[in-house]
Design a protein around this motif. Structure first.
Motif, PDB file in Angstrom:
ATOM      1  N   PHE A  56       0.860  -1.183   0.000  1.00  0.00           N
ATOM      2  CA  PHE A  56       0.000   0.000   0.000  1.00  0.00           C
ATOM      3  C   PHE A  56       0.887   1.221   0.000  1.00  0.00           C
ATOM      4  O   PHE A  56       2.114   1.103   0.101  1.00  0.00           O
ATOM      5  CB  PHE A  56      -0.910  -0.012   1.228  1.00  0.00           C
ATOM      6  CG  PHE A  56      -0.154  -0.100   2.511  1.00  0.00           C
ATOM      7  CD1 PHE A  56       0.156   1.035   3.228  1.00  0.00           C
ATOM      8  CD2 PHE A  56       0.293  -1.325   2.993  1.00  0.00           C
ATOM      9  CE1 PHE A  56       0.890   0.955   4.395  1.00  0.00           C
ATOM     10  CE2 PHE A  56       1.022  -1.401   4.172  1.00  0.00           C
ATOM     11  CZ  PHE A  56       1.315  -0.266   4.870  1.00  0.00           C
ATOM     12  N   CYS A  57       0.296   2.376  -0.122  1.00  0.00           N
ATOM     13  CA  CYS A  57       1.064   3.615  -0.203  1.00  0.00           C
ATOM     14  C   CYS A  57       1.842   3.840   1.082  1.00  0.00           C
ATOM     15  O   CYS A  57       1.288   3.804   2.175  1.00  0.00           O
ATOM     16  CB  CYS A  57       0.130   4.790  -0.468  1.00  0.00           C
ATOM     17  SG  CYS A  57       0.989   6.367  -0.473  1.00  0.00           S
ATOM     18  N   GLN A  58       3.136   4.082   0.935  1.00  0.00           N
ATOM     19  CA  GLN A  58       3.991   4.294   2.100  1.00  0.00           C
ATOM     20  C   GLN A  58       3.937   5.732   2.593  1.00  0.00           C
ATOM     21  O   GLN A  58       4.532   6.052   3.610  1.00  0.00           O
ATOM     22  CB  GLN A  58       5.436   3.964   1.740  1.00  0.00           C
ATOM     23  CG  GLN A  58       5.657   2.539   1.305  1.00  0.00           C
ATOM     24  CD  GLN A  58       5.869   1.627   2.480  1.00  0.00           C
ATOM     25  OE1 GLN A  58       6.315   2.044   3.531  1.00  0.00           O
ATOM     26  NE2 GLN A  58       5.530   0.373   2.334  1.00  0.00           N
ATOM     27  N   ALA A  59       3.264   6.589   1.846  1.00  0.00           N
ATOM     28  CA  ALA A  59       3.209   8.009   2.187  1.00  0.00           C
ATOM     29  C   ALA A  59       4.602   8.556   2.470  1.00  0.00           C
ATOM     30  O   ALA A  59       4.918   8.996   3.571  1.00  0.00           O
ATOM     31  CB  ALA A  59       2.282   8.254   3.373  1.00  0.00           C
ATOM     32  N   CYS A  60       5.435   8.507   1.462  1.00  0.00           N
ATOM     33  CA  CYS A  60       6.825   8.925   1.603  1.00  0.00           C
ATOM     34  C   CYS A  60       6.921  10.365   2.119  1.00  0.00           C
ATOM     35  O   CYS A  60       6.018  11.167   1.922  1.00  0.00           O
ATOM     36  CB  CYS A  60       7.538   8.868   0.256  1.00  0.00           C
ATOM     37  SG  CYS A  60       7.572   7.239  -0.484  1.00  0.00           S
ATOM     38  N   GLY A  61       8.057  10.654   2.729  1.00  0.00           N
ATOM     39  CA  GLY A  61       8.282  12.012   3.203  1.00  0.00           C
ATOM     40  C   GLY A  61       8.501  12.962   2.040  1.00  0.00           C
ATOM     41  O   GLY A  61       8.124  14.134   2.093  1.00  0.00           O
ATOM     42  N   ASP A  62       9.161  12.470   0.997  1.00  0.00           N
ATOM     43  CA  ASP A  62       9.441  13.307  -0.176  1.00  0.00           C
ATOM     44  C   ASP A  62       9.004  12.489  -1.389  1.00  0.00           C
ATOM     45  O   ASP A  62       9.813  11.916  -2.093  1.00  0.00           O
ATOM     46  CB  ASP A  62      10.948  13.600  -0.217  1.00  0.00           C
ATOM     47  CG  ASP A  62      11.291  14.526  -1.364  1.00  0.00           C
ATOM     48  OD1 ASP A  62      10.379  15.116  -1.954  1.00  0.00           O
ATOM     49  OD2 ASP A  62      12.493  14.646  -1.669  1.00  0.00           O
ATOM     50  N   PRO A  63       7.688  12.430  -1.631  1.00  0.00           N
ATOM     51  CA  PRO A  63       7.179  11.417  -2.549  1.00  0.00           C
ATOM     52  C   PRO A  63       7.598  11.649  -3.995  1.00  0.00           C
ATOM     53  O   PRO A  63       7.514  12.761  -4.513  1.00  0.00           O
ATOM     54  CB  PRO A  63       5.652  11.550  -2.404  1.00  0.00           C
ATOM     55  CG  PRO A  63       5.437  12.363  -1.181  1.00  0.00           C
ATOM     56  CD  PRO A  63       6.621  13.245  -1.054  1.00  0.00           C
ATOM     57  N   LEU A  64       8.069  10.574  -4.601  1.00  0.00           N
ATOM     58  CA  LEU A  64       8.456  10.647  -6.010  1.00  0.00           C
ATOM     59  C   LEU A  64       7.240  10.875  -6.894  1.00  0.00           C
ATOM     60  O   LEU A  64       7.318  11.555  -7.915  1.00  0.00           O
ATOM     61  CB  LEU A  64       9.136   9.333  -6.401  1.00  0.00           C
ATOM     62  CG  LEU A  64      10.488   9.065  -5.759  1.00  0.00           C
ATOM     63  CD1 LEU A  64      10.947   7.655  -6.071  1.00  0.00           C
ATOM     64  CD2 LEU A  64      11.518  10.063  -6.240  1.00  0.00           C
ATOM     65  N   ALA A  81      -0.929  11.555   4.714  1.00  0.00           N
ATOM     66  CA  ALA A  81      -1.244  10.682   3.581  1.00  0.00           C
ATOM     67  C   ALA A  81      -0.965  11.402   2.274  1.00  0.00           C
ATOM     68  O   ALA A  81      -1.034  12.628   2.200  1.00  0.00           O
ATOM     69  CB  ALA A  81      -2.708  10.259   3.643  1.00  0.00           C
ATOM     70  N   VAL A  82      -0.610  10.632   1.249  1.00  0.00           N
ATOM     71  CA  VAL A  82      -0.409  11.195  -0.086  1.00  0.00           C
ATOM     72  C   VAL A  82      -1.486  10.588  -0.976  1.00  0.00           C
ATOM     73  O   VAL A  82      -1.564   9.371  -1.114  1.00  0.00           O
ATOM     74  CB  VAL A  82       0.988  10.839  -0.614  1.00  0.00           C
ATOM     75  CG1 VAL A  82       1.210  11.469  -1.974  1.00  0.00           C
ATOM     76  CG2 VAL A  82       2.046  11.317   0.358  1.00  0.00           C
TER      77      VAL A  82
ATOM     78  N   HIS B  84      20.658  11.661   3.093  1.00  0.00           N
ATOM     79  CA  HIS B  84      19.350  12.305   3.181  1.00  0.00           C
ATOM     80  C   HIS B  84      18.984  13.070   1.918  1.00  0.00           C
ATOM     81  O   HIS B  84      17.825  13.370   1.693  1.00  0.00           O
ATOM     82  CB  HIS B  84      19.286  13.224   4.397  1.00  0.00           C
ATOM     83  CG  HIS B  84      19.119  12.471   5.674  1.00  0.00           C
ATOM     84  ND1 HIS B  84      18.000  11.736   5.953  1.00  0.00           N
ATOM     85  CD2 HIS B  84      19.942  12.305   6.727  1.00  0.00           C
ATOM     86  CE1 HIS B  84      18.128  11.166   7.122  1.00  0.00           C
ATOM     87  NE2 HIS B  84      19.297  11.493   7.616  1.00  0.00           N
ATOM     88  N   ASP B  85      19.992  13.394   1.099  1.00  0.00           N
ATOM     89  CA  ASP B  85      19.673  14.086  -0.153  1.00  0.00           C
ATOM     90  C   ASP B  85      18.909  13.166  -1.097  1.00  0.00           C
ATOM     91  O   ASP B  85      18.177  13.617  -1.960  1.00  0.00           O
ATOM     92  CB  ASP B  85      20.964  14.556  -0.843  1.00  0.00           C
ATOM     93  CG  ASP B  85      21.548  15.767  -0.141  1.00  0.00           C
ATOM     94  OD1 ASP B  85      20.798  16.386   0.641  1.00  0.00           O
ATOM     95  OD2 ASP B  85      22.720  16.075  -0.346  1.00  0.00           O
ATOM     96  N   ILE B  86      19.137  11.874  -0.936  1.00  0.00           N
ATOM     97  CA  ILE B  86      18.504  10.920  -1.839  1.00  0.00           C
ATOM     98  C   ILE B  86      17.229  10.342  -1.232  1.00  0.00           C
ATOM     99  O   ILE B  86      16.254  10.093  -1.923  1.00  0.00           O
ATOM    100  CB  ILE B  86      19.496   9.784  -2.169  1.00  0.00           C
ATOM    101  CG1 ILE B  86      20.713  10.346  -2.899  1.00  0.00           C
ATOM    102  CG2 ILE B  86      18.825   8.723  -3.016  1.00  0.00           C
ATOM    103  CD1 ILE B  86      21.771   9.314  -3.181  1.00  0.00           C
ATOM    104  N   CYS B  87      17.254  10.149   0.067  1.00  0.00           N
ATOM    105  CA  CYS B  87      16.144   9.477   0.750  1.00  0.00           C
ATOM    106  C   CYS B  87      14.812  10.131   0.401  1.00  0.00           C
ATOM    107  O   CYS B  87      14.686  11.349   0.389  1.00  0.00           O
ATOM    108  CB  CYS B  87      16.364   9.541   2.262  1.00  0.00           C
ATOM    109  SG  CYS B  87      14.978   8.897   3.211  1.00  0.00           S
ATOM    110  N   ILE B  88      13.835   9.283   0.079  1.00  0.00           N
ATOM    111  CA  ILE B  88      12.517   9.820  -0.237  1.00  0.00           C
ATOM    112  C   ILE B  88      11.553   9.619   0.920  1.00  0.00           C
ATOM    113  O   ILE B  88      10.382   9.959   0.845  1.00  0.00           O
ATOM    114  CB  ILE B  88      11.932   9.175  -1.509  1.00  0.00           C
ATOM    115  CG1 ILE B  88      11.861   7.657  -1.344  1.00  0.00           C
ATOM    116  CG2 ILE B  88      12.742   9.549  -2.721  1.00  0.00           C
ATOM    117  CD1 ILE B  88      11.067   6.966  -2.440  1.00  0.00           C
ATOM    118  N   GLY B  89      12.043   9.039   1.983  1.00  0.00           N
ATOM    119  CA  GLY B  89      11.196   8.876   3.168  1.00  0.00           C
ATOM    120  C   GLY B  89      10.110   7.837   3.001  1.00  0.00           C
ATOM    121  O   GLY B  89       9.012   8.009   3.507  1.00  0.00           O
ATOM    122  N   CYS B  90      10.400   6.739   2.311  1.00  0.00           N
ATOM    123  CA  CYS B  90       9.342   5.756   2.058  1.00  0.00           C
ATOM    124  C   CYS B  90       9.159   4.816   3.238  1.00  0.00           C
ATOM    125  O   CYS B  90       8.185   4.073   3.275  1.00  0.00           O
ATOM    126  CB  CYS B  90       9.612   4.966   0.792  1.00  0.00           C
ATOM    127  SG  CYS B  90      10.937   3.758   0.960  1.00  0.00           S
TER     128      CYS B  90
END
Lengths: 169, 161, 635, 435
Positions: A56-64, A81-82, B84-90
């Motif tokens: 399921f959606c991981q709701a990334c911190g910096d979503p691609l 949530a994203v 951290h520049d690469i990490c997307i926080g997944c």
């Protein structure tokens, strides 16, 4: 910030027995039907039932997905949530491709993509997590305690190794 | 630079959790054990305390599960670190790590883990009991053998062989 | 900021919780912890209130530096009007509760009223819930904590609770956290029990922001190094506080068989070295490198296999010398029992010792004891009395009322044998050879107590310059000082100075083992100013801290005066003056306190405090300390 | 500090708004050559095709700029930079002074040197103004010159509007930069099923017509039409940078901090040449996500936070009607000239197709159509991590055993490349039965 905003999903694949209650709960909440196709969470089954993984959606911190969506339809909600803005989405699936786990699911009604909204405002716990309360494969925990909880579980397994039975004098 | 490794000895740990506190201060500038990269797991009704921290695994599940390769091996310290520049926080690593060494900081929207304080781990520095220690890998095995031998010798003496 | 923690006013009568920030002005005047508690207690209790009634407030607090990078900043302070002495009730404890409370966002919980049914408070991340504790009632403190943790589903929850003793309103019941951390004196547990408040559970994940985090880290290391570089810390790191027993017993400073002797010969078994057989390691409070106590497992008897922590020096006295027992097992079991029941180990030892002397003298008979042979060294009887006191059975029910009330019930003939000041029993140390320590217990604001102002380093006979360095700072005292503990001269200053430094650490929430208590080389005012500045950004001079400590101590004094204390209460039991010590080294043998010299010492002490000859703070002092509005008391 | 940003595209706006997110200080000014607040060029084909209303293409409104205290100067193309005076000059002759300058003006449409490109009815869809024209254009037959992503999307849009559509590609197959022949042929076939004429390996010679377009002449045929869409790619705008003496190759050269050869001038977005995050080669991926990432790096460096850019990456999808395809990393063609063992894994299942390009056993790129595409993220992860597929094969027994410490993504990848097809039961019907 309410405590819900600080929560994240944690998956323990070892505990998932593939019962798909989460899919039922999710589809029922959002579409009123029990159907895996309508669920934003899906269970991937591997082997002869020896591994089930809730995806399921991981709701990334910096979503691609936000970065690549050509329609700018992917948005972050206040609760972390994203989700997809259906007014903008054209169903091009770019968010699926870029997603490390391919989480977004096509909404069978509108043909647009959708992801977990954490049962936004109206539920205390996301319904999939409630449905998994027995197996505990899926948990929705305070981000601040997640590491500690896992550490404790692991430590419990290691304890036996570290603590040999007492030698009588 | 000699390769060193972190070891824990629960027998020595007094459970004071100073390591957690200094860790959060060092990395986040605040005192808050929930942001610490080391956790003293305590069984208060048995008096057993086990500090848990990143093992810097060779074949690390966090590295394997990272979809963007933000986790990498720092060869100099032989540690697993985050870019951290690469990490997307997944947060895949949070679920993947069996040791609970991966934390999630919701304020910053990023994961965090032990970075060995660039070679001077503060948890070790502040632990006078050396329940967590940072020792040279080559000496590690020898010292553990010596400990075991001493225990054995003690038993032999006590039971008059 | 470390200063943004809140104060919660909890009314159990109305189920109301009011949360307020702590005014910066209060920080300037009282810092926090015990100092601010004293002020709150003074303001929030009506004069003459029943300590076990709903009007009394129980204040649970964390000091200013708790949870910050000040080594051993772990102390929880509990304050209320004491059901034991009817005066200031105050006790603090280590463990992990106070820092957790601060991570949960609170510094002070001011609890009044009485819940209709047993409840406990759950404090977490800025929120407080009142929860049902019906199933916890009657449960010992170990299990209470386990049950609450299980109920809340969080093993990291820190819990402060009372045991059966507090529920049964034993007037010297403890508030406990962890296995052995006890806010032990003045019966704070009974106050919580009277409020039907079984426990307070805390879990917090909020940041405590530090002003200069990295400097604070380095400075903390310096302070830790300073603390653990001293011999006494190193000994405690290895043996725990138990080492004091061996030292003082050898010298002849241990109150034995109530007050008949000052040394318990042939008591090697209860010396700390013997603990190694039972110990599985040492245990520290939050952030402390001194880890002054053992984790042990009881090996024999009905409690075999039980895991507990301790025993402290006080338990060795309470279950050793005072009752004439010589068995480590009794010390360990007794220590475990008082912890699990939530009893004050000092008071328990003293009460049983007293009862044993009365039994020996025939004032108590088999009829009073239901056939229990209260004879010196009767291990079973001692442990049985602990149980009886907790559950208020037989003689225990009388003893559970504390020294003065019990004496009133047993009869005036029992009074001469009672070792108490202001209605609270003394620690098992014998102060007859040491006037400075004697003065301390006579004047301590919560009754006979060593943790209010004991100049313990006076016992070391150190070179004068050491004492001068310590005791002349920071206000430049120029009066006399002496370095022999048998002297009377200069001792009031030592007591006063110690009162100030202990008040300061209690306001900061730092452990007394991290200040000038057992070593003159430990941190004091100078280091505190740095710790406060680096951690909170507040700038204080050493004199500022001294004045704050003085202000807070004066408030405690005012509270006592308001509740009816008079000069005669700052006095010792007659046996201190009339019965010379019989055993010990030459320096300790044949000693007693000289009445006249003691009176002069007391006068000097009042004068140094700027109190009048009746012990009432002078107007000038109150005005200088900006608390003249508190006296004369209005309410 | 005065920060001037040239260009109001994705990159320029991202710089401005990330700066503002971090600090309320500094004067931020965006100089835009166009007349609109920020819009997303990627979304224009869908606006043209009528999938979404016009307002959806906008990423921001004018109010957003005002609220964030960012000055937006519209209709002011910058013509030159004077780095000594610290000023830029617009076409209107206005001077804007700066302490830090960001070049984010992107590229311009490459117009092939064909006779008749200035005829009426020759349009494009890179800019909103052009898209508006195309959207309002009432033609019936359209020729799309160029079959890049924009070309294919434009063709789809026009088809939806009822046009007869031709795509003409000079090279051998469509989407030549993104896909290998095998994949592209499948997409061509799919396009044809939707009624789009795809003409590859064909060169447009001229565009006929007096004023308006009447037809297109190629080296193979003549196509009568009333609309021509130019979609032959984008060339980076470098002329402006050259006025300041900034080093330029194909695009503006920048270092790892996204700074150009002139101090205080940064560049990001489609106008720069950067490195490939995987291989370190100099590349130009004119893709939205790279622009965003670069812009954030610029913003942080302007504030002195010393951020380094790890490189751009190729990731693109092609989507028309219900055909979905995706590509990432290198194609077979671009790996052909590299040293090392290359291997191509192909999987096919009806219309679904997966193609993975391995270089020395490691994933270097991949393409997929249909359901395989949905799992392509796993292989992108494998590429980033440099997972060795040879090892995956060797360790397969360990990976699939119960209680394996390997994350499940390895199992799935193995299954996808055909290691053990029975290992995954993805049969939706079986799933439904369980309810």
């Amino acid at each position: 910030m309410s405590s819900k905003d600080q929560k994240i999903f944690v998956v323990d694949e070892r505990k998932c027995d593939g019962c798909r209650e989460c899919e039922k709960a999710c589809s029922h909440k959002h579409f009123g039907v029990c159907s895996p196709r309508h669920s934003r969470i899906r269970i991937e089954a591997f082997g002869d039932g020896d591994l089930f993984v809730p995806v399921f959606c991981q709701a990334c911190g910096d979503p691609l997905c936000i970065k690549v969506c050509p329609m700018n339809a992917r948005i972050e909600l206040a609760n972390g949530a994203v989700v997809t803005d259906e007014d903008r989405c054209i169903g091009c699936r770019t968010c699926v491709y870029i997603c490390p786990v391919g989480a977004p699911v096509e909404n069978p009604v509108s043909g647009k993509l959708m992801t977990c909204d954490r049962c936004a405002e109206d539920e205390e716990l996301p319904l999939c997590v409630q449905a998994c309360s027995k197996q505990q494969a899926l948990r929705f925990v305070d981000a601040r305690v997640v590491a500690r909880t896992t550490a404790r579980e692991c430590a419990a397994r290691l304890k036996a190794a570290y603590k040999p039975p007492k030698v009588p004098e | 630079m000699p390769k060193k490794m972190m070891i824990v000895d629960p027998e020595r740990c007094t459970g004071c959790r100073l390591c957690e506190q200094v860790c959060s201060v060092k990395h986040n500038g605040v005192s808050n054990p929930s942001l610490a990269r080391i956790h003293v797991v305590k069984w208060d009704n048995e008096g057993f305390y086990l500090p848990m921290r990143c093992q810097h695994c060779r074949d690390a599940p966090c590295m394997r599960s990272c979809p963007v390769n933000a986790l990498y091996r720092d060869e100099e310290l032989d540690s697993v670190r985050i870019n951290h520049d690469i990490c997307i926080g997944c947060k895949m690593c949070v679920s993947a790590c069996p040791f609970g060494a991966m934390g999630w900081n919701p304020k910053q929207g990023r994961v965090f883990k032990c970075d060995l304080c660039h070679g001077d781990p503060q948890c070790v520095r502040f632990c006078d009991m050396k329940a967590v220690d940072y020792v040279e890998t080559s000496k590690m095995q020898a010292s553990r053998m010596r400990e075991a031998a001493e225990n054995y010798a003690e038993l032999m003496r006590k039971h008059g062989r | 900021m470390a200063l943004n923690r809140k104060i919660a006013y909890i009314d159990l009568d109305k189920d109301e919780i009011k949360v307020e920030p702590i005014p910066r002005e209060w920080r300037r005047k009282f810092l926090g912890g015990r100092g601010l508690d004293a002020y709150l207690l003074y303001k929030h209790t009506p004069r003459g209130c029943d300590p076990l009634g709903p009007d009394n407030v129980a204040i649970i607090s964390a000091g200013l530096l708790v949870g910050t990078l000040a080594s051993a900043s772990a102390r929880t302070h509990v304050m209320a009007k004491s059901p034991l002495t009817n005066l200031t009730g105050s006790a603090n404890m280590g463990g992990f509760f106070a820092p957790e409370m601060r991570w949960a966002g609170f510094d002070h919980l001011v609890i009044r009223g009485r819940a209709k049914r047993p409840v406990y408070l759950y404090v977490h991340d800025g929120e407080i819930e009142i929860r049902d504790a019906a199933k916890l009632w009657g449960v010992g403190i170990y299990d209470t904590q386990d049950i609450i943790r299980k109920e809340l589903g969080d093993e990291e929850t820190q819990i402060l609770c009372i045991g059966p003793a507090g529920e049964n309103l034993v007037r010297f019941a403890n508030v406990m956290t962890g296995r052995k951390n006890a806010a032990g004196r003045t019966g704070m547990g009974a106050v919580l029990g009277s409020k039907n408040l079984k426990a307070v559970a805390c879990r917090g994940t909020m940041d405590i922001e530090l002003k200069y985090p990295l400097e604070a880290l380095e400075y903390n290391k310096e302070v830790i190094d300073q603390v653990i570089s001293t011999k006494v810390s190193q000994i405690m790191q290895r043996w725990g506080t138990g080492f004091i027993y061996s030292v003082t017993n050898t010298t002849g400073l241990v109150r034995t068989r109530n007050f008949q002797y000052n040394q318990l010969p042939h008591s090697e078994d209860i010396e700390c070295e013997n603990l190694d057989k039972y110990s599985i390691g040492l245990d520290g409070c939050f952030g402390c490198q001194v880890h002054c106590r053992h984790r042990y497992v009881i090996k024999e008897g009905p409690y075999a296999g039980t895991y507990a922590q301790g025993p402290e020096y006080t338990s060795q006295g309470a279950f050793g010398a005072e009752v004439g027992c010589r068995s480590m097992n009794t010390v360990l079991v007794g220590n475990h029992l008082v912890n699990d029941y939530g009893l004050d180990t000092l008071e328990v030892g003293s009460m049983i010792g007293w009862a044993m002397e009365l039994y020996e003298k025939g004032i108590l008979t088999d009829k009073d004891t239901n056939g229990l042979k209260l004879e010196w060294g009767n291990d079973e009887a001692v442990l049985e009395m602990v149980r009886q006191m907790t559950f208020r059975e037989g003689l225990g029910d009388i003893l559970a009322e504390g020294p003065l009330r019990a004496a009133a019930k047993i009869g005036p003939e029992s009074l001469p044998y009672l070792i108490h000041v202001k209605g609270m029993s003394n620690l098992h140390s014998d102060e007859r050879p040491t006037p400075s320590l004697a003065l301390n217990i006579a004047v301590a604001s919560r009754g006979a107590d060593h943790l209010r102002g004991r100049p313990a380093i006076d016992l070391y006979n150190l070179p004068m310059k050491v004492y001068e360095k310590v005791y002349r700072s920071p206000d430049g005292y120029e009066g006399p000082l002496t370095n022999s503990y048998s002297e009377y001269e200069g001792k009031p200053r030592m007591v006063l100075w110690q009162e100030m430094v202990y008040m300061a650490v209690d306001c900061l929430g730092v452990c007394k083992y991290h200040t000038v208590f057992l070593s003159p080389n430990h941190p004091a005012f100078k280091e505190f100013t740095q710790l406060i500045r680096l951690n909170t950004g507040l700038e204080f001079s050493e004199m500022d801290l001294w004045n704050i400590a003085n202000r807070c101590y004066t408030i405690e004094r005012l509270f006592n005066l308001r509740e009816g204390m008079v000069r005669q209460d700052d006095w010792l039991p007659d046996r201190y003056f009339d019965e010379p010590t019989k055993l010990g080294l030459p320096v300790a043998r044949g000693k007693s306190i000289d009445r006249e010299k003691f009176k002069a010492m007391l006068d000097e002490y009042y004068r140094l405090h700027e109190w009048d000859e009746e012990g009432i703070p002078t107007r000038e002092l109150l005005e200088r300390l900006e608390i003249s509005d508190l006296w004369p008391a209005q309410n | 500090m005065k920060i001037v940003i040239v260009g109001n595209g994705i990159a320029g706006n991202e710089v401005a708004f990330s700066l503002r997110e971090r600090t309320p200080e500094h004067e931020i000014k965006i100089l835009s050559a166009e007349k609109f607040p920020e819009y997303d060029p990627c979304s224009l084909p869908y606006y043209i095709g009528g999938d979404v209303p016009r307002e959806v293409v906008f990423r921001r409104s004018l109010d957003d700029y005002q609220n964030k205290n960012i000055t937006l100067v519209l209709d002011s193309p910058v013509v030159s930079i004077d780095p000594h005076a610290g000023a830029v000059v617009t076409a209107k002759g206005e001077k804007h002074f700066y302490n830090k300058l960001v070049l984010a003006h992107g590229g311009r449409l490459f117009i092939p040197p064909i006779e008749g490109v200035d005829r009426q009815g020759v349009l494009s869809c890179k800019l909103l103004g052009e898209a508006d024209k195309l959207s309002e254009h009432g033609g019936s037959t359209a020729v799309v010159i160029g079959s890049g992503a924009i070309g294919v999307e434009a063709a789809e849009a026009l088809k939806k509007k009822g046009y007869v559509v031709y795509i003409i590609e000079l090279l051998d197959w469509i989407l030549p930069a993104l896909f290998d022949e095998a994949t592209a042929r499948r997409l061509e076939a799919a396009l044809r099923t939707y009624g789009i004429q795809v003409l590859t390996a064909e060169k447009v010679l001229r565009i006929d017509g007096d004023t308006a377009v009447t037809g297109v002449v190629t080296d193979k045929r003549e196509i009568p039409c009333d609309t021509v869409v130019i979609a032959t790619g984008v060339v980076p705008g470098t002329a402006l940078a050259q006025t300041a003496g900034i080093e330029v190759e194909r695009g503006i050269k920048v270092n790892s901090r996204m700074e150009t050869s002139v101090e205080g001038i940064y560049a990001c977005g489609d106008c720069v040449e950067t490195i490939d995050a995987c291989t370190g080669e100099d590349v130009m991926f004119q893709l939205k996500h790279n622009a965003t990432e670069q812009a954030r790096i610029v913003a942080r460096n302007i504030l002195g936070m010393n951020a380094t850019y790890t490189g751009a990456y190729a990731f693109a999808r092609a989507h028309f009607f219900d055909t979905h395809a995706v590509t990432f990393g290198k194609t077979s063609r671009s790996t052909a000239c590299l040293l090392g063992d290359t291997e191509v894994i192909e999987r096919e299942n009806g219309k679904d197709y997966l193609r993975l390009i391995l270089l020395d056993g490691k994933v270097a790129g991949g393409q997929a159509i249909g359901t395989y595409a949905d799992s392509i993220g796993l292989f992108m992860g494998a590429m980033w991590r440099q997972d060795d597929i040879k090892t995956l094969r060797k360790n397969w027994v360990n990976i699939v055993r119960a209680g394996s410490p390997y994350p499940w993504i390895y199992r799935k990848m193995g299954w996808l490349i055909g290691l053990s097809a029975t290992d995954v039961s993805s049969d939706a019907a079986a799933v439904c039965q369980s309810f």
